[in-house]
Design an enzyme around this catalytic site. Structure first.
Site, PDB file in Angstrom:
ATOM      1  N   THR A 190       0.831  -1.206   0.000  1.00  0.00           N
ATOM      2  CA  THR A 190       0.000   0.000   0.000  1.00  0.00           C
ATOM      3  C   THR A 190       0.869   1.261   0.000  1.00  0.00           C
ATOM      4  O   THR A 190       2.037   1.209   0.383  1.00  0.00           O
ATOM      5  CB  THR A 190      -0.858  -0.047   1.288  1.00  0.00           C
ATOM      6  OG1 THR A 190      -1.796  -1.089   1.134  1.00  0.00           O
ATOM      7  CG2 THR A 190      -1.567   1.234   1.586  1.00  0.00           C
ATOM      8  N   ARG A 218     -14.000  -7.727  -1.192  1.00  0.00           N
ATOM      9  CA  ARG A 218     -13.344  -7.519   0.119  1.00  0.00           C
ATOM     10  C   ARG A 218     -12.940  -6.035   0.262  1.00  0.00           C
ATOM     11  O   ARG A 218     -12.402  -5.431  -0.643  1.00  0.00           O
ATOM     12  CB  ARG A 218     -12.108  -8.403   0.212  1.00  0.00           C
ATOM     13  CG  ARG A 218     -11.290  -8.244   1.513  1.00  0.00           C
ATOM     14  CD  ARG A 218     -10.083  -7.357   1.324  1.00  0.00           C
ATOM     15  NE  ARG A 218      -9.192  -7.387   2.485  1.00  0.00           N
ATOM     16  CZ  ARG A 218      -8.139  -6.586   2.636  1.00  0.00           C
ATOM     17  NH1 ARG A 218      -7.837  -5.703   1.709  1.00  0.00           N
ATOM     18  NH2 ARG A 218      -7.388  -6.656   3.705  1.00  0.00           N
ATOM     19  N   THR A 240      -0.375   0.567   7.113  1.00  0.00           N
ATOM     20  CA  THR A 240      -0.196  -0.444   6.070  1.00  0.00           C
ATOM     21  C   THR A 240       0.076  -1.803   6.706  1.00  0.00           C
ATOM     22  O   THR A 240       0.591  -1.882   7.818  1.00  0.00           O
ATOM     23  CB  THR A 240       0.968  -0.066   5.128  1.00  0.00           C
ATOM     24  OG1 THR A 240       1.191  -1.168   4.224  1.00  0.00           O
ATOM     25  CG2 THR A 240       2.263   0.203   5.866  1.00  0.00           C
TER      26      THR A 240
HETATM   27  N1  ASP Z   1      -3.602  -2.689   4.341  1.00  0.00           N
HETATM   28  C1  ASP Z   1      -3.792  -3.152   2.973  1.00  0.00           C
HETATM   29  C2  ASP Z   1      -5.012  -4.048   2.927  1.00  0.00           C
HETATM   30  O1  ASP Z   1      -5.155  -4.901   3.776  1.00  0.00           O
HETATM   31  C3  ASP Z   1      -2.617  -3.879   2.435  1.00  0.00           C
HETATM   32  C4  ASP Z   1      -1.292  -3.175   2.586  1.00  0.00           C
HETATM   33  O2  ASP Z   1      -1.122  -2.324   3.426  1.00  0.00           O
HETATM   34  O3  ASP Z   1      -0.399  -3.478   1.818  1.00  0.00           O
HETATM   35  O4  ASP Z   1      -5.790  -3.908   2.030  1.00  0.00           O
END
Ligand code: ASP
Length: 319
Positions: A190, A218, A240
Site C-alpha cells: 500500500t 473484500r 499499512t
Molecule cells: N492494508 C492493505 C489491505 O489490507 C494492504 C497493505 O497495506 O499493503 O488492504
C-alpha cells in the site's frame, strides 16, 4: 519544532520484506520514495496545504507500478482489480473514501472529490465509478491496470497455497500463507502520505489495491477512516499491512486517541499501537504530529518508508 515548520512522511507498504531484496526492487522503490519526498517537500516549502501535498504524493505512487496502488494494484482471486483509497483533512476532519474501483487512474483524487463534492464520506463500486465519470477524472480500461508482474504474482500465490494445502497436516489442516512472490518481494505494498504544512494543518492519505488473492468485494483498512487513515489537530496517520488486523485495532484513530486522551507524544502513541494493537502485529504506520514530530513504527520485518522535515533532515529506509 514549533508550529510553522513543515514535516512529511511517506510509506510504500509494510510486510515480510526480505533483507536480500532484489537490487532492482530495492533501488526502484527507494528512488520513488526519494522522489516523493522531493516533490512533497518542495510543495510544502511553497506553502501548499498538507491536503494538497498528501494527494500529490499518493498520486505519484499510484502512477508507479512498483507499488500496490493504482497501476500496480495486486489482483483479486478472480484476476481483477479493486482499488481503494481515503484522504482526511485534520483541521476540518472532512474526509472522503472510495473502494471497489476498476477504472480510475488516481483513486486518491476521487476520494478527495467525494470529500469535497458530495454529502458523503464513502462511495464504493458502481456508485463510485459513476461518480468518477460524472467528475470527468482520468480512467482506463480495467485490463490496463493488470500488470504482467501481478498476473505472475497471483499465479505463484495460488500455487503456494495449493502446495501448502497438499503438505498440510491432515488433521490440523493448518495453512499459513506468506504474501511473497518468486522475487521474494512482499506483496503488502500500500502507499500513503502524512504531512503538516506551514500553517500547522495536518492531513493523511492512503491508497491500495488491497491484498493479493482477496475475495471479490473484500474491503480492507485503507478506505476505512480511523483504521488505515486518520487525521485531526493532533496528528495524521497512514497505516499499512494486514488490513483485517488494522481494522480490528482501529489503528490510525487509536494513535490520535492516545495523544488526545492520554497525553502521549506521537512516538509513544504510535509505538504503543503497533506493539499492542493486534496479537501478531502485522502492520506498520507513518504519522506526523502537530508539533512536526514523525513516527514510523512497524511490527513486520520491514516497511518502505521515508520522511523529511523543514530543517533539512530526510530519511529513506526499508528494514
Ligand atoms: N492494508 C492493505 C489491505 O489490507 C494492504 C497493505 O497495506 O499493503 O488492504
Amino acid at each position: 519544532m514549533g508550529k510553522g515548520q513543515w514535516a512529511i512522511a511517506v510509506q510504500g507498504g509494510a510486510g515480510d520484506i526480505p533483507i536480500d531484496l532484489p537490487k532492482h526492487i530495492k533501488e526502484g522503490r527507494e528512488s520513488a520514495l526519494r522522489h516523493c519526498l522531493h516533490i512533497g517537500s518542495s510543495a510544502l516549502n511553497h506553502s501548499h496545504s498538507s491536503l494538497h501535498v498528501v494527494e500529490l504524493v499518493v498520486r505519484e505512487l499510484e502512477n508507479n507500478p512498483l507499488f500496490n496502488a493504482g497501476r500496480g494494484s495486486v489482483l483479486t482471486t478472480e484476476g481483477t482489480i479493486e482499488m481503494e483509497a481515503s484522504i482526511m483533512d485534520g483541521k476540518t476532519k472532512k474526509c472522503g473514501s472510495v473502494c471497489g474501483l476498476k477504472t480510475v487512474v488516481n483513486p486518491i483524487s476521487l476520494a478527495r472529490l467525494v470529500m469535497e463534492k458530495t454529502p458523503h464520506v464513502y462511495l464504493g463500486f458502481e456508485g463510485a465509478e459513476a461518480f468518477a465519470r460524472e467528475q470527468g477524472v482520468a480512467t482506463l480500461e480495467p485490463c490496463d491496470f493488470i500488470t504482467p508482474a501481478n498476473v505472475e504474482r497471483l499465479k505463484q500465490f495460488k500455487e503456494s497455497i495449493r502446495v501448502q494445502l497438499d503438505n498440510a497436516h491432515p488433521i490440523q489442516n493448518e495453512v499459513k500463507v506468506e504474501a511473497r512472490n518468486a522475487d521474494g518481494d512482499s506483496q503488502l505494498g500500500t502507499v500513503g502520505c502524512v504531512a503538516i504544512d506551514l500553517d500547522g494543518h495536518l492531513a493523511a492519505a492512503t491508497s491500495t489495491g488491497g491484498v493479493i488473492n482477496k475475495w471479490v468485494g473484500r474491503i480492507g483498512d485503507t478506505p476505512i477512516i480511523g483504521s488505515g487513515t486518520y487525521s485531526n489537530t493532533y496528528c495524521a496517520v497512514s497505516a499499512t499491512g494486514s488490513g483485517e488486523d488494522i481494522i480490528r485495532g482501529t489503528v490510525a484513530r487509536d494513535v490520535a486517541a492516545l495523544m488526545e486522551y492520554k497525553g502521549l507524544s506521537l512516538k509513544e502513541a504510535a509505538s504503543s499501537v503497533v506493539k499492542n494493537g493486534a496479537p501478531e502485529c502485522k502492520f506498520g504506520l507513518v504519522a506526523v504530529s502537530a508539533t512536526g514530530e514523525i513516527a514510523m513504527p512497524f511490527g513486520t520485518t520491514g516497511m518502505f518508508r521515508a520522511c523529511a522535515t523543514q530543517d533539512g533532515y530526510s530519511e529513506v529506509a526499508i528494514h
